[in-house]
Design a protein around this motif. Sequence first.
Motif, PDB file in Angstrom:
ATOM      1  N   HIS A 106       1.037  -1.381  -0.349  1.00 18.51           N
ATOM      2  CA  HIS A 106      -0.059  -0.157   0.441  1.00 18.51           C
ATOM      3  C   HIS A 106       0.667   1.005   0.028  1.00 18.51           C
ATOM      4  O   HIS A 106       2.143   1.003  -0.206  1.00 18.51           O
ATOM      5  N   ALA A 107       0.070   2.291  -0.554  1.00 17.15           N
ATOM      6  CA  ALA A 107       0.746   3.638  -0.009  1.00 17.15           C
ATOM      7  C   ALA A 107       1.536   3.562   0.579  1.00 17.15           C
ATOM      8  O   ALA A 107       2.244   4.769   0.688  1.00 17.15           O
ATOM      9  N   GLY A 108       0.991   3.161   2.380  1.00 18.07           N
ATOM     10  CA  GLY A 108       2.475   4.333   3.274  1.00 18.07           C
ATOM     11  C   GLY A 108       3.360   3.100   3.460  1.00 18.07           C
ATOM     12  O   GLY A 108       3.583   3.776   4.541  1.00 18.07           O
ATOM     13  N   LEU A 109       3.808   2.163   2.779  1.00 16.10           N
ATOM     14  CA  LEU A 109       4.933   1.795   2.895  1.00 16.10           C
ATOM     15  C   LEU A 109       6.197   3.202   2.076  1.00 16.10           C
ATOM     16  O   LEU A 109       5.548   3.972   1.146  1.00 16.10           O
ATOM     17  N   ASP A 110       7.076   2.793   2.373  1.00 20.20           N
ATOM     18  CA  ASP A 110       8.028   3.585   1.759  1.00 20.20           C
ATOM     19  C   ASP A 110       7.982   3.233   0.453  1.00 20.20           C
ATOM     20  O   ASP A 110       8.344   2.337   0.052  1.00 20.20           O
ATOM     21  N   ALA A 111       8.256   3.576  -1.221  1.00 16.19           N
ATOM     22  CA  ALA A 111       9.138   2.912  -2.209  1.00 16.19           C
ATOM     23  C   ALA A 111       9.696   2.297  -2.135  1.00 16.19           C
ATOM     24  O   ALA A 111       9.638   1.087  -3.142  1.00 16.19           O
ATOM     25  N   ASP A 112      10.964   1.834  -1.485  1.00 24.00           N
ATOM     26  CA  ASP A 112      12.245   0.648  -1.860  1.00 24.00           C
ATOM     27  C   ASP A 112      10.775   0.010  -1.026  1.00 24.00           C
ATOM     28  O   ASP A 112      11.572  -1.266  -2.061  1.00 24.00           O
ATOM     29  N   GLU A 113      10.520   0.113  -0.581  1.00 20.24           N
ATOM     30  CA  GLU A 113       9.655  -1.855   0.426  1.00 20.24           C
ATOM     31  C   GLU A 113       8.606  -2.106  -0.569  1.00 20.24           C
ATOM     32  O   GLU A 113       8.667  -2.660  -1.525  1.00 20.24           O
ATOM     33  N   ARG A 114       7.696  -0.557  -1.668  1.00 19.73           N
ATOM     34  CA  ARG A 114       7.118  -1.215  -2.583  1.00 19.73           C
ATOM     35  C   ARG A 114       7.537  -1.969  -3.761  1.00 19.73           C
ATOM     36  O   ARG A 114       7.099  -3.244  -3.970  1.00 19.73           O
ATOM     37  N   SER A 115       8.940  -1.368  -3.694  1.00 18.44           N
ATOM     38  CA  SER A 115       8.924  -1.804  -4.722  1.00 18.44           C
ATOM     39  C   SER A 115       9.681  -3.691  -4.915  1.00 18.44           C
ATOM     40  O   SER A 115      10.047  -4.472  -5.494  1.00 18.44           O
ATOM     41  N   ARG A 116      10.379  -3.829  -3.481  1.00 12.85           N
ATOM     42  CA  ARG A 116      10.853  -4.358  -2.694  1.00 12.85           C
ATOM     43  C   ARG A 116       9.806  -6.123  -3.355  1.00 12.85           C
ATOM     44  O   ARG A 116       9.978  -7.166  -3.640  1.00 12.85           O
ATOM     45  N   ARG A 117       8.698  -5.730  -2.651  1.00 10.61           N
ATOM     46  CA  ARG A 117       7.401  -6.177  -2.252  1.00 10.61           C
ATOM     47  C   ARG A 117       6.822  -6.952  -3.884  1.00 10.61           C
ATOM     48  O   ARG A 117       6.953  -8.215  -4.379  1.00 10.61           O
ATOM     49  N   GLN A 118       6.521  -5.649  -4.189  1.00  7.33           N
ATOM     50  CA  GLN A 118       6.080  -5.497  -5.917  1.00  7.33           C
ATOM     51  C   GLN A 118       7.526  -7.080  -6.357  1.00  7.33           C
ATOM     52  O   GLN A 118       6.492  -8.352  -7.171  1.00  7.33           O
ATOM     53  N   ASP A 119       8.529  -6.344  -6.551  1.00  7.08           N
ATOM     54  CA  ASP A 119       9.479  -7.914  -7.184  1.00  7.08           C
ATOM     55  C   ASP A 119       9.293  -8.596  -6.126  1.00  7.08           C
ATOM     56  O   ASP A 119       9.483 -10.117  -7.449  1.00  7.08           O
ATOM     57  N   ARG A 120       9.480  -9.585  -5.049  1.00  6.59           N
ATOM     58  CA  ARG A 120       8.457  -9.985  -5.027  1.00  6.59           C
ATOM     59  C   ARG A 120       7.894 -11.302  -5.526  1.00  6.59           C
ATOM     60  O   ARG A 120       7.760 -12.448  -5.962  1.00  6.59           O
ATOM     61  N   PHE A 121       6.503 -10.494  -5.665  1.00  6.07           N
ATOM     62  CA  PHE A 121       5.201 -11.243  -6.143  1.00  6.07           C
ATOM     63  C   PHE A 121       5.860 -11.179  -8.003  1.00  6.07           C
ATOM     64  O   PHE A 121       4.877 -12.538  -7.702  1.00  6.07           O
ATOM     65  N   LEU A 122       6.502 -10.800  -8.258  1.00  6.80           N
ATOM     66  CA  LEU A 122       6.950 -10.903 -10.059  1.00  6.80           C
ATOM     67  C   LEU A 122       7.296 -12.386  -9.749  1.00  6.80           C
ATOM     68  O   LEU A 122       7.718 -13.153 -10.694  1.00  6.80           O
ATOM     69  N   ALA A 123       8.137 -12.218  -9.042  1.00  5.41           N
ATOM     70  CA  ALA A 123       9.374 -13.530  -8.985  1.00  5.41           C
ATOM     71  C   ALA A 123       9.254 -15.227  -8.328  1.00  5.41           C
ATOM     72  O   ALA A 123      10.033 -15.752  -8.967  1.00  5.41           O
ATOM     73  N   GLU A 124       8.521 -14.139  -7.472  1.00 11.81           N
ATOM     74  CA  GLU A 124       7.665 -15.773  -6.962  1.00 11.81           C
ATOM     75  C   GLU A 124       6.424 -16.622  -7.766  1.00 11.81           C
ATOM     76  O   GLU A 124       6.017 -15.871  -8.030  1.00 11.81           O
ATOM     77  N   ASP A 125       6.683 -17.827  -7.720  1.00  9.21           N
ATOM     78  CA  ASP A 125       5.581 -18.371  -7.737  1.00  9.21           C
ATOM     79  C   ASP A 125       4.395 -18.748  -6.781  1.00  9.21           C
ATOM     80  O   ASP A 125       4.917 -19.327  -5.404  1.00  9.21           O
ATOM     81  N   GLY A 126       3.178 -18.679  -6.493  1.00  7.72           N
ATOM     82  CA  GLY A 126       1.759 -18.816  -6.015  1.00  7.72           C
ATOM     83  C   GLY A 126       2.817 -17.794  -4.433  1.00  7.72           C
ATOM     84  O   GLY A 126       1.517 -18.018  -3.179  1.00  7.72           O
ATOM     85  N   LEU A 127       2.647 -16.887  -4.569  1.00  3.93           N
ATOM     86  CA  LEU A 127       2.664 -16.192  -3.443  1.00  3.93           C
ATOM     87  C   LEU A 127       0.996 -15.322  -3.867  1.00  3.93           C
ATOM     88  O   LEU A 127       0.765 -15.048  -4.780  1.00  3.93           O
ATOM     89  N   VAL A 128       0.212 -14.589  -2.428  1.00  2.00           N
ATOM     90  CA  VAL A 128      -0.880 -13.835  -2.959  1.00  2.00           C
ATOM     91  C   VAL A 128      -0.271 -12.564  -2.114  1.00  2.00           C
ATOM     92  O   VAL A 128       0.026 -12.352  -1.060  1.00  2.00           O
TER      93      VAL A 128
END
Length: 601
Positions: free
Chosen positions: A262-284
Motif C-alpha cells: 500500500h502507499a503507506g510503505l516507502d517506495a523502496d519497500e513497495r518495490s521490493r514487495r512488488q519484485d517478490r510478487f513478480l518473481a515468486e510462484d504462489g505468493l498472494v
Amino acid sequence: MISKADPLRVLHEVFGYDRFRGAQEAIVRHVVEGGDALVLMPTGGGKSLCYQVPALCLDGLTLVVSPLVALMRDQVEALRQLGVEAAALHSGVPLAERRLLERRLDQGDLRLLYVAPERFQADGFLDRLERWRPVLFAIDEAHCVSQWGHDFRPDYLALSVLHQRFPEVPRIALTATADRRTEREIVQRLDLGQGRVFRASFDRPNIHLSVTIKDNPKRQLLEMIRTRHQGQSGIVYCQSRAKVDDLAAWLSAQGVAATAYHAGLDADERSRRQDRFLAEDGLVMVATIAFGMGIDKPDVRFVAHVDLPKSFEAYYQEIGRAGRDGDPAHAWMAYGMDDVARTFAQIRNGEGDDDKKRSDRHKLASLLGYAETARCRRQVLLSYFGEELAQPCGNCDVCMVPVEDYDGTEHAQMALSTIFRTGQRFGAGHVIDVLVGNRTERVAQLHHDELSVFGVGRALTAARWRSILRQLAALQLVVVDVDGHGGLQLSETVRPVLKGERRIALRVDPTRAKARSDRPRDDHPLSGGEQETFAALRRWRMSEARAQGVPPYVIFHDATLAAIARTRPRSLRQLAEIPGVGATKLERYGDGVLAALEESA
C-alpha cells in the motif's frame, strides 16, 4: 521513406506465434500503413503486440507512453528477452545511465523507448525527440486521459502535443477500461478524430466470476484460496491500509504465503514487495488499489475483493489482472451492506462537482446490480460496456449454481415503508430491527415499536432483510449514506413501487452449501504425467530467472511451458513449433528446455 517488414514474419520470428488473435492483424496493418488508432481490448487480449509488432516492422524509434515504472520495466525486460533493443526513460533512471541512453538514441540504436507522460513537460524533451525522429507513438493505458475515469492522470492531457508537433507520425492509443463516454473523451483529448477505433470484445471467458455475501470475510477468503487456489499466485484487494496489513499477517499465520502492499510503505519497500510478487510462484499480494496498473504477471490465478470497488470500471480493470496468459482464472468478491454505505460515503466526500458525483453514483449502482443479479454475471458485465452476450457464459457462479428469484414487490414495499416511517435517517440495522419486531433499547426509546410497520416483516430473517435492502440500493430505490451516517433514504423512483404500479423481482442469496458447489472451469487440464513435467519446467525456469535477476514469466509464460509439457518436443525444430518460442528464445533456452524434459522423463 520508412521501410516496412511483414507483420506475420515479425510475429513468428520474434514472438514465436504463427497467427494473430482477433483484431490484432487488422490493427497492426492499419498502424504500419500510417493510420492512427484507438484500441479497446481487454487485459490479456494482446494489446502490447498491437504496437510492438508495428514498432519492429517500421525502421526507426517507437515511443511508448506508459504511466508506471513497473510496467515499463516489465515490458522492456520482456522485449530484451526477445532480442529487441528497448529501454525506459523515467525519473528513476540515474543521470549517467540517462546520458548513455540518450547517446544510444542519438545513434539510432533503440527500437522502443518507454517514457512516463510527465516526461513531455520536461525542458527540451520534445526537441530531443525531434532529433530522434520517431516513426510511431503508442499511448498505453489511454483511459488515464479521462477526467471522468478512475485512473485520471493530468499529465496525459499534454499528450495532444504529439499530433501538433509530429503530424506525420502515426499514433496508437490503447486501453482495457473505457465505457463509451470515456472512449469519446480519449478521442477528443488525444486528437484522434481522424483515426480508426478498434473495439475488441471485453469478454475474458477464461475468468470465472463469483460474488459472495460477507459472513466472516477472512474465513471466506481463506476457504476460497485453500479449496481452489492452493499454492497459486493471487491478488487480494482491500480498501484501507490497516485492513491490508491485518489480512496479510492473518493469511501468513494460516500458512498462506502472503505479503502486503500500500502507499503507506516507502517506495523502496513497495518495490521490493512488488519484485517478490513478480518473481515468486504462489505468493498472494494483499493490497490497496495502489497495487494496480503495470502488473504484467501473466499467471495470476485469482483476484479477490474483500471490499466493494468504487466502480464497474475499477472492478473490471482489477479482475483483468487475473489469467493474462489465457488459462483459467478466478475473480472472487465478497461484499455486504456496510460496503454499500462506505462506498456511497466516499463518493459524497470525494472530489468533483455534482455531475461527477452523480456519474460515480450511477457507476456504483451498476456494480451493485452486477453483484445482486440473478442473471449470468458475464452478460451483465458485458452489457455495461455496450456489448451483448447472446447465451449465458456457463463460467460464473450464477450459471453454475442458479439463483432463485421471485416477485418481491410486497417485501420491497414493507422495507420502503419502514424506511419512510422511521424518518429516513437510520441505517440498515435499525430498519431491520423494526421490520422483524426486535424491541431493542433504541427502538423503544424512539417509540418505533409503536409504528404500524413494527414487526411487519417478522416472517423473514434479519439476513433476508439485509439482502433485500442491498438489492433495493442496487435498484436505486434506496439511497445510502446521504447524511454521512449510513442512513437510508428513499429515492425519487419509489412511488410506483409503493403504489403497486411497478413489480420488483428479488433474489434469494444461495446458502453456503450451494455456494461451495460453484467451481471455476478448467478448460486446459494437464494429466498426472504432464503435471510432473510442467513442474520440472517451472523449476528450470525459476533457476534461469534467478540467475538473470528477472521475473520467470519473461523467460516463458506458463501457457508455453504447459504446451511443452503436453507435446514433449525432442528437438529444437520441434520446440520451435510451440507458441511463444521465438528465434531468440529458441537459441537462448532451447537446449536447457530439452535437458529439463530429459531429466523429467
